[in-house]
Write a protein that holds these residues in place. Sequence first.
Motif, PDB file in Angstrom:
ATOM      1  N   ALA A   1       0.964  -1.084  -0.006  1.00 60.28           N
ATOM      2  CA  ALA A   1       0.026   0.181   0.098  1.00 60.28           C
ATOM      3  C   ALA A   1       0.753   1.161   0.007  1.00 60.28           C
ATOM      4  O   ALA A   1       1.010   1.997   0.839  1.00 60.28           O
ATOM      5  CB  ALA A   1      -0.874   0.166   1.283  1.00 60.28           C
ATOM      6  N   PRO A   2       1.559   1.605  -1.109  1.00 63.56           N
ATOM      7  CA  PRO A   2       2.569   2.664  -1.109  1.00 63.56           C
ATOM      8  C   PRO A   2       1.892   3.772  -1.234  1.00 63.56           C
ATOM      9  O   PRO A   2       0.855   4.107  -1.854  1.00 63.56           O
ATOM     10  CB  PRO A   2       3.352   2.331  -2.118  1.00 63.56           C
ATOM     11  CG  PRO A   2       2.363   1.621  -3.172  1.00 63.56           C
ATOM     12  CD  PRO A   2       1.444   0.999  -2.364  1.00 63.56           C
ATOM     13  N   ARG A   3       2.263   5.112  -0.740  1.00 61.55           N
ATOM     14  CA  ARG A   3       1.712   6.328  -0.840  1.00 61.55           C
ATOM     15  C   ARG A   3       2.106   6.650  -2.272  1.00 61.55           C
ATOM     16  O   ARG A   3       3.196   6.622  -3.012  1.00 61.55           O
ATOM     17  CB  ARG A   3       2.547   7.325   0.083  1.00 61.55           C
ATOM     18  CG  ARG A   3       2.323   6.945   1.437  1.00 61.55           C
ATOM     19  CD  ARG A   3       3.412   7.863   2.343  1.00 61.55           C
ATOM     20  NE  ARG A   3       3.168   9.374   2.069  1.00 61.55           N
ATOM     21  CZ  ARG A   3       3.715  10.279   2.666  1.00 61.55           C
ATOM     22  NH1 ARG A   3       4.918   9.955   3.224  1.00 61.55           N
ATOM     23  NH2 ARG A   3       3.349  11.540   2.497  1.00 61.55           N
ATOM     24  N   ALA A   4       1.238   7.244  -2.727  1.00 59.21           N
ATOM     25  CA  ALA A   4       1.098   7.825  -4.361  1.00 59.21           C
ATOM     26  C   ALA A   4       2.274   8.701  -4.397  1.00 59.21           C
ATOM     27  O   ALA A   4       2.964   8.794  -5.587  1.00 59.21           O
ATOM     28  CB  ALA A   4      -0.158   8.584  -4.717  1.00 59.21           C
ATOM     29  N   VAL A   5       2.852   9.390  -3.578  1.00 60.60           N
ATOM     30  CA  VAL A   5       3.970  10.467  -4.039  1.00 60.60           C
ATOM     31  C   VAL A   5       5.167   9.558  -3.863  1.00 60.60           C
ATOM     32  O   VAL A   5       6.235  10.017  -4.463  1.00 60.60           O
ATOM     33  CB  VAL A   5       4.082  11.410  -2.556  1.00 60.60           C
ATOM     34  CG1 VAL A   5       4.307  10.674  -1.018  1.00 60.60           C
ATOM     35  CG2 VAL A   5       4.915  12.374  -2.865  1.00 60.60           C
ATOM     36  N   HIS A   6       5.353   8.270  -3.257  1.00 60.08           N
ATOM     37  CA  HIS A   6       6.360   7.394  -3.474  1.00 60.08           C
ATOM     38  C   HIS A   6       6.462   6.522  -4.727  1.00 60.08           C
ATOM     39  O   HIS A   6       7.354   6.348  -5.371  1.00 60.08           O
ATOM     40  CB  HIS A   6       6.416   6.483  -2.229  1.00 60.08           C
ATOM     41  CG  HIS A   6       6.947   7.178  -0.916  1.00 60.08           C
ATOM     42  ND1 HIS A   6       6.677   6.521   0.195  1.00 60.08           N
ATOM     43  CD2 HIS A   6       7.218   8.481  -0.708  1.00 60.08           C
ATOM     44  CE1 HIS A   6       7.168   7.349   1.128  1.00 60.08           C
ATOM     45  NE2 HIS A   6       7.548   8.699   0.748  1.00 60.08           N
TER      46      HIS A   6
ATOM     47  N   GLU B   1       8.985  -0.644   1.377  1.00 62.88           N
ATOM     48  CA  GLU B   1       8.862   0.501   2.112  1.00 62.88           C
ATOM     49  C   GLU B   1       9.999   1.254   2.086  1.00 62.88           C
ATOM     50  O   GLU B   1      10.034   2.445   1.804  1.00 62.88           O
ATOM     51  CB  GLU B   1       8.128   0.342   3.421  1.00 62.88           C
ATOM     52  CG  GLU B   1       7.054  -0.249   3.416  1.00 62.88           C
ATOM     53  CD  GLU B   1       7.174  -2.009   3.950  1.00 62.88           C
ATOM     54  OE1 GLU B   1       7.924  -2.616   3.099  1.00 62.88           O
ATOM     55  OE2 GLU B   1       5.984  -2.361   4.359  1.00 62.88           O
TER      56      GLU B   1
ATOM     57  N   SER C   1      10.657   4.925  -0.058  1.00 58.78           N
ATOM     58  CA  SER C   1      10.675   6.134   0.782  1.00 58.78           C
ATOM     59  C   SER C   1      12.051   6.518   0.705  1.00 58.78           C
ATOM     60  O   SER C   1      12.378   7.886   0.511  1.00 58.78           O
ATOM     61  CB  SER C   1      10.649   5.655   2.391  1.00 58.78           C
ATOM     62  OG  SER C   1      10.974   6.694   3.201  1.00 58.78           O
TER      63      SER C   1
ATOM     64  N   ALA D   1      12.257   8.539  -2.905  1.00 58.62           N
ATOM     65  CA  ALA D   1      11.527   9.974  -2.583  1.00 58.62           C
ATOM     66  C   ALA D   1      12.450  10.976  -2.232  1.00 58.62           C
ATOM     67  O   ALA D   1      12.504  11.989  -2.532  1.00 58.62           O
ATOM     68  CB  ALA D   1      10.186   9.682  -1.849  1.00 58.62           C
TER      69      ALA D   1
ATOM     70  N   GLU E   1       8.275  17.629  -0.221  1.00 58.12           N
ATOM     71  CA  GLU E   1       6.691  17.426   0.299  1.00 58.12           C
ATOM     72  C   GLU E   1       6.564  18.087   1.365  1.00 58.12           C
ATOM     73  O   GLU E   1       7.523  18.428   2.474  1.00 58.12           O
ATOM     74  CB  GLU E   1       6.661  16.012   0.731  1.00 58.12           C
ATOM     75  CG  GLU E   1       5.390  15.781   1.151  1.00 58.12           C
ATOM     76  CD  GLU E   1       4.983  14.187   1.238  1.00 58.12           C
ATOM     77  OE1 GLU E   1       3.949  13.989   1.485  1.00 58.12           O
ATOM     78  OE2 GLU E   1       6.123  13.406   1.205  1.00 58.12           O
TER      79      GLU E   1
END
Length: 297
Positions: A36-41, A277, A281, A284, A296
Motif C-alpha cells: 500500500a505505497p503512498r502515491a507520492v512514493h 517501503e 521512501s 523519494a 513534500e
Amino acid sequence: MTKTSETLAERPALSTGAAQAETSIELAPEQVRNFAPRAVHLPLGSRVFLTHLTGKPEAMQVEAALRVKEMGYIAVPHFGARNFKTEKDYVDLVAAHSRNGITEALFLGGNPPLFAGPMGEAAQLLAHPVLKDSTFRTAFVSGYPEGHPDIDEASLKDALCRKIDICKEASRDVRVASQFAFDGNMIAAWAQSLHDAYPGLPVHVGLAGVTSLTKLIKFSMMCGVGPSIAALRRSASGLFNIIADRNPAEVLDAMWASYPAPVAPLHLHFFPFGGWEKTLSWFADYQEARGLRAIET
C-alpha cells in the motif's frame, strides 16, 4: 552503493533523462496483500512486476496481478519458461491473466538449469499462439548489463534480437528490463548500446533497493551478478559496513552523469531486497535531494 545512514548530499539537479525516468518495483505475489505505497512514493500508473518462481501457486500470481491493477498500477507478471511443467500450464496462466485484463508481462527463460517442461526459452513463450488472442500488448524481455554467467555475449545478443523480432512480427510493444548491477558507468554504456542498436527501445535498468551489504552479496550470488560482487566485498570491512543498509545513490548518479540525455526511454526498476517501503521512501528522498521532485510539505 552508498550507506543509507549517510545523509543524501544536496547536488545540482540531474539531467532531463533522470527527470523523465519512470519507476517500477518488483514483488513476490504474496507481498501484494500488504502493498500500500503512498502515491507520492510510487505514482498511480507505475508498474509493479510480479515474480514467477518454481513451487509457488500460479493462482497467487493471478490474484496479485488483479489486486495491483485494481489499486491503479500496471501489473507485470513474470512468465518463466522453465517453470511450466506443461505447455497447458502456460496457456492456462495467460488465459487467467487475460480474463482480468492484464496487458503486460515479462518473458523469461527462468532459473532452473534442469527442467522437466517442454519450454526453456523466453522466445518460445513469445512465439506461442496463445498470445495472439490474449490481452497482452507489451512484452518485457530480459537484459544483462554485466553479461550472463552461463551464456556468452554473442548468444545473448542473438537471443535478444530474436525476441525483439518476434514481438515486432506480432505488433507487440517490446521493452527490456535488466538484471541489477552496481556500476553506474557500465549500466549507462550498456543502455546506450541498446539504444544505438534498437532505436526507440525503452530500457528499464535494474537497481538493488535499500538493504544490508550481506543481503546484497547474497542476492548478487543467487542472481549471477558477477563483477559487482567483488566491489561489494571490498566495501565490507568493519562490522558497521556489513550491517548498515546500502542504497543505489552512487549507481544512479554515475549512470545519469555518463548518459545524461538518453536517445530513447531509460527507466528505473527496483529490486527491493530490504523491503519495498524502505526502497520507495529512500527514492523519494533521493529525488528531492537531486531536484527531481518538489519537497513534500
